[in-house]
Design a protein around this motif. Structure first.
Motif, mmCIF file in Angstrom:
data_model
loop_
_atom_site.group_PDB
_atom_site.id
_atom_site.type_symbol
_atom_site.label_atom_id
_atom_site.label_comp_id
_atom_site.label_asym_id
_atom_site.label_seq_id
_atom_site.Cartn_x
_atom_site.Cartn_y
_atom_site.Cartn_z
ATOM 1 N N SER A 17 1.022 -0.811 -0.169
ATOM 2 C CA SER A 17 0.112 0.548 0.205
ATOM 3 C C SER A 17 0.874 1.336 -0.513
ATOM 4 C CB SER A 17 -0.716 -0.186 0.886
ATOM 5 O OG SER A 17 -2.000 -1.048 0.982
ATOM 6 N N GLY A 18 2.092 1.696 0.430
ATOM 7 C CA GLY A 18 2.866 1.940 1.129
ATOM 8 C C GLY A 18 3.885 1.934 -0.627
ATOM 9 N N ASN A 19 3.476 1.453 -1.229
ATOM 10 C CA ASN A 19 4.175 1.448 -2.457
ATOM 11 C C ASN A 19 3.347 1.980 -3.475
ATOM 12 O OD1 ASN A 19 6.864 -0.215 -1.448
ATOM 13 N ND2 ASN A 19 6.090 -2.018 -2.132
ATOM 14 N N LEU A 20 2.309 1.797 -3.054
ATOM 15 C CA LEU A 20 0.865 2.225 -4.401
ATOM 16 C C LEU A 20 1.058 3.748 -4.224
ATOM 17 C CD1 LEU A 20 -0.960 2.518 -6.237
ATOM 18 C CD2 LEU A 20 -2.249 1.519 -4.187
ATOM 19 N N PHE A 21 1.297 3.965 -2.718
ATOM 20 C CA PHE A 21 1.067 5.260 -2.429
ATOM 21 C C PHE A 21 2.662 6.303 -3.065
ATOM 22 C CE2 PHE A 21 -1.015 4.599 1.926
ATOM 23 C CZ PHE A 21 -2.479 4.732 1.062
ATOM 24 N N GLY A 151 5.625 1.202 7.745
ATOM 25 C CA GLY A 151 6.120 1.863 6.535
ATOM 26 C C GLY A 151 5.073 2.544 5.775
ATOM 27 N N ALA A 152 4.019 2.559 5.435
ATOM 28 C CA ALA A 152 3.216 2.748 5.042
ATOM 29 C C ALA A 152 2.803 3.999 4.966
ATOM 30 C CB ALA A 152 1.175 2.198 4.594
ATOM 31 N N SER A 153 3.104 4.644 6.245
ATOM 32 C CA SER A 153 2.115 5.926 6.352
ATOM 33 C C SER A 153 3.317 7.101 5.460
ATOM 34 C CB SER A 153 2.959 6.357 8.423
ATOM 35 O OG SER A 153 4.082 6.240 9.038
ATOM 36 N N ASN A 154 4.444 6.681 5.846
ATOM 37 C CA ASN A 154 5.882 7.690 4.900
ATOM 38 C C ASN A 154 5.589 7.869 4.031
ATOM 39 O OD1 ASN A 154 8.171 8.755 4.029
ATOM 40 N ND2 ASN A 154 9.345 7.326 4.982
#
Length: 420
Positions: A17-21, A151-154
Motif C-alpha cells: 500500500s505504501g509502494n502504491l502511494f 511503513g505505509a505512513s511515510n
C-alpha cells in the motif's frame, strides 16, 4: 508454514500500500513537472538514497537485537531504543553538516543551479537516519501489523504533501522534496505511536560488548545493502550525468515504473529475515521458507516485468502522458533487471540472517561489471539500462550457485556424520 505465509500476506498488503502511494506520488510529481525537472528531482532523490544506503541495515540490526532482548527483559529494549535513537540523531546532524559543506560539489555534479533543492535533499537524508530505529524495533517485536502501517505512513504523507506543495502550490522540485521530508517526519511519529508502551519502561543496563557485537555483524550487512542500493539507484545518477536532460527524464520515468518489479515483492524479506535468523539459532537448515519467498518474489516481480514487455509504451502513456511515450522500451529492460534484483535480494537477506557473507563477492563482481562498462559505454540511456541488467544477472547467478554449493556441502557433512 501457515504462520509464515500469513505474516507475508499481512506485510505484502500493508507495505505495498505504501509502494502504491509512492507511485501515486511520482505520478503527481511527474505530471506537474517538465521532464527535465522530473529528472532533476529523481537524481537528487537517488543521490540521497545512495548517501543514506548504509542505513538500510539499521532496521534489520535493530530487529535482531530487539528480538533477543524482548525475550529476556523489555527494559533492555527500552535502553536500546534510547541509545540507538540518540546515536542516530547525532549522526543525522553530522551528515547534514558534511553535505552542506560539500554543497558546491553536489550542485556542479547534478547540474542544479539553486542550493535550496540540495539542502532539502540533505534534510530528507538526515530524517532517514532516525526513522529506521523505531521501525526496526517493531519488526523485532514481531508487531508486523504496526510495522506495515508505519511503513505505509511515510509514503501516504509524502503523497499528501505532493498534492499540496507540487500540484496546488506549484513549488516544483522544492515542493517534491518538502513532501518527502513531511513523509519522514510523519512516519517517525507513527512508529512512536506503536511503541508507546515501551517509552514508560525503566531501562536496564545493556550487555557488555554489545557495541562490538553489533559492529562485527553490521560490516557484512553494510557492504551487501550498499551494493543493492547502488544498483537500485546509481543508474539514475549516471544517466543524469552522462546523458542529456531529456534522456535523463525519460529514463527516470522508466526507472520509477520499472522498480515496481523490485519493490512489489521486496517487502517479503521482512518476515524471511526473522524466520531465517531463528532457524540459524535453532540449528535448522530448512530451505522451505527461502524457496517460498523466492517463488513469490519471482511470481510478483516477473509477472510485472512480463506485463511491461507486452504493454510498456501503453503503460507509460496512460500514467505519465504522451510526452513520455518514448520511455516504453527503457521500461521493458529496467523492469526485467529489477525483477532479477528482487529475486537476488531474497537470497541476500537469507544469507544476512544466517551471518553467511560469502555472497558479497558476487555482489561486488556485479557492481564492478556495471560501473566499469558504463564508464566506457554510456552513449544512450538504453545502453545504461542493458548494462544494469547484466550486472544484476551476474550477482543472481553467482549467489544462487554459492547457495547450492553450501547446501551440497551441508548434506555431505550430515552423511559423514551419520556414517560415523
Amino acid at each position: 508454514m501457515k504462520r509464515f505465509l500469513r505474516q507475508n500476506i499481512v506485510i505484502l498488503f500493508l507495505l505495498n500500500s505504501g509502494n502504491l502511494f509512492n507511485y501515486l506520488f511520482q505520478l503527481v510529481v511527474g505530471r506537474n513537472m517538465s521532464p527535465a525537472d522530473f529528472g532533476g528531482f529523481n537524481a537528487l532523490n537517488s543521490t540521497m538514497v545512495i548517501f543514506a544506503a548504509p542505513l538500510a541495515i539499521v532496521p534489520l540490526v535493530m530487529a535482531r537485537f530487539t528480538a533477543r532482548f524482548a525475550i529476556a527483559d523489555m527494559g533492555l529494549v527500552r535502553s536500546l531504543l534510547s541509545r540507538a535513537g540518540l546515536c542516530a540523531t547525532l549522526l543525522a546532524m553530522v551528515a547534514y553538516g558534511i553535505g552542506a559543506a560539500c554543497l558546491p560539489l553536489l550542485q556542479a555534479f547534478l547540474h542544479i543551479d539553486s542550493a535550496t533543492p540540495v539542502l532539502l535533499m540533505l534534510g530528507v537524508m538526515a530524517g532517514s537516519f532516525v526513522l529506521p530505529v523505531p521501525w526496526g524495533m517493531l519488526q523485532g517485536l514481531q508487531r508486523f501489523t504496526g510495522y506495515g502501517i508505519a511503513g505505509a505512513s511515510n509514503a501516504l504523507f509524502r503523497l499528501l504533501g505532493a498534492l499540496l506543495f507540487v500540484m496546488a502550490l506549484s513549488w516544483g522540485i522544492n515542493g517534491a522534496l518538502l513532501s518527502s521530508l513531511a513523509g519522514i517526519v510523519a512516519a517517525i511519529a507513527v512508529n512512536c505511536v506503536f511503541l508507546r508502551d515501551v517509552f514508560p519502561l525503566r531501562g536496564s543496563p545493556l550487555p557488555k560488548g554489545l557495541l562490538k557485537e553489533v559492529g562485527t555483524y553490521s560490516v557484512g550487512m553494510l557492504v551487501s545493502s550498499v551494493i543493492v542500493m547502488i544498483l537500485g539507484n546509481l543508474d539514475l545518477v549516471l544517466v543524469r550525468h552522462y546523458c542529456d536532460a531529456e534522456g535523463a527524464g525519460l529514463y527516470a520515468t522508466a526507472a520509477i515504473l520499472g522498480r515496481i518489479a523490485f519493490y512489489l515483492p521486496s517487502v517479503l524479506m521482512s518476515v524471511l529475515f526473522t524466520e531465517a535468523a531463528t532457524a540459524k539459532e535453532s540449528g535448522r537448515n530448512d530451505l522451505s521458507s527461502l524457496w517460498m519467498s523466492m517463488g513469490l518474489t519471482a511470481l510478483l516481480g516477473g509477472g510485472f516485468a512480463l506485463f511491461c514487455l507486452v504493454a510498456s509504451s501503453f503503460v507509460v502513456k496512460i500514467l505519465f502522458g504522451a510526452s513520455y511515450t518514448a520511455a516504453g522500451p527503457l521500461l521493458t529492460v529496467i523492469s526485467a533487471a529489477m525483477a532479477l534484483l528482487a529475486v537476488a535480494n531474497i537470497l541476500f537477506v537469507y544469507f544476512q540472517a544466517r551471518s553467511e557473507f560469502g555472497f558479497v563477492w558476487f555482489q561486488v563482481a556485479g557492481v564492478g561489471l556495471f560501473l566499469g562498462l558504463v564508464a566506457v559505454y554510456h552513449d544512450t540511456p538504453m545502453t545504461v539500462a542493458w548494462l544494469l541488467f547484466s550486472g544484476i544477472a551476474v550477482m543472481l547467478l553467482g549467489s544462487l550457485g554459492w547457495l547450492l554449493l553450501r547446501v551440497r556441502a551441508r548434506n555431505k557433512t550430515k552423511e559423514v556424520s551419520h556414517a560415523g
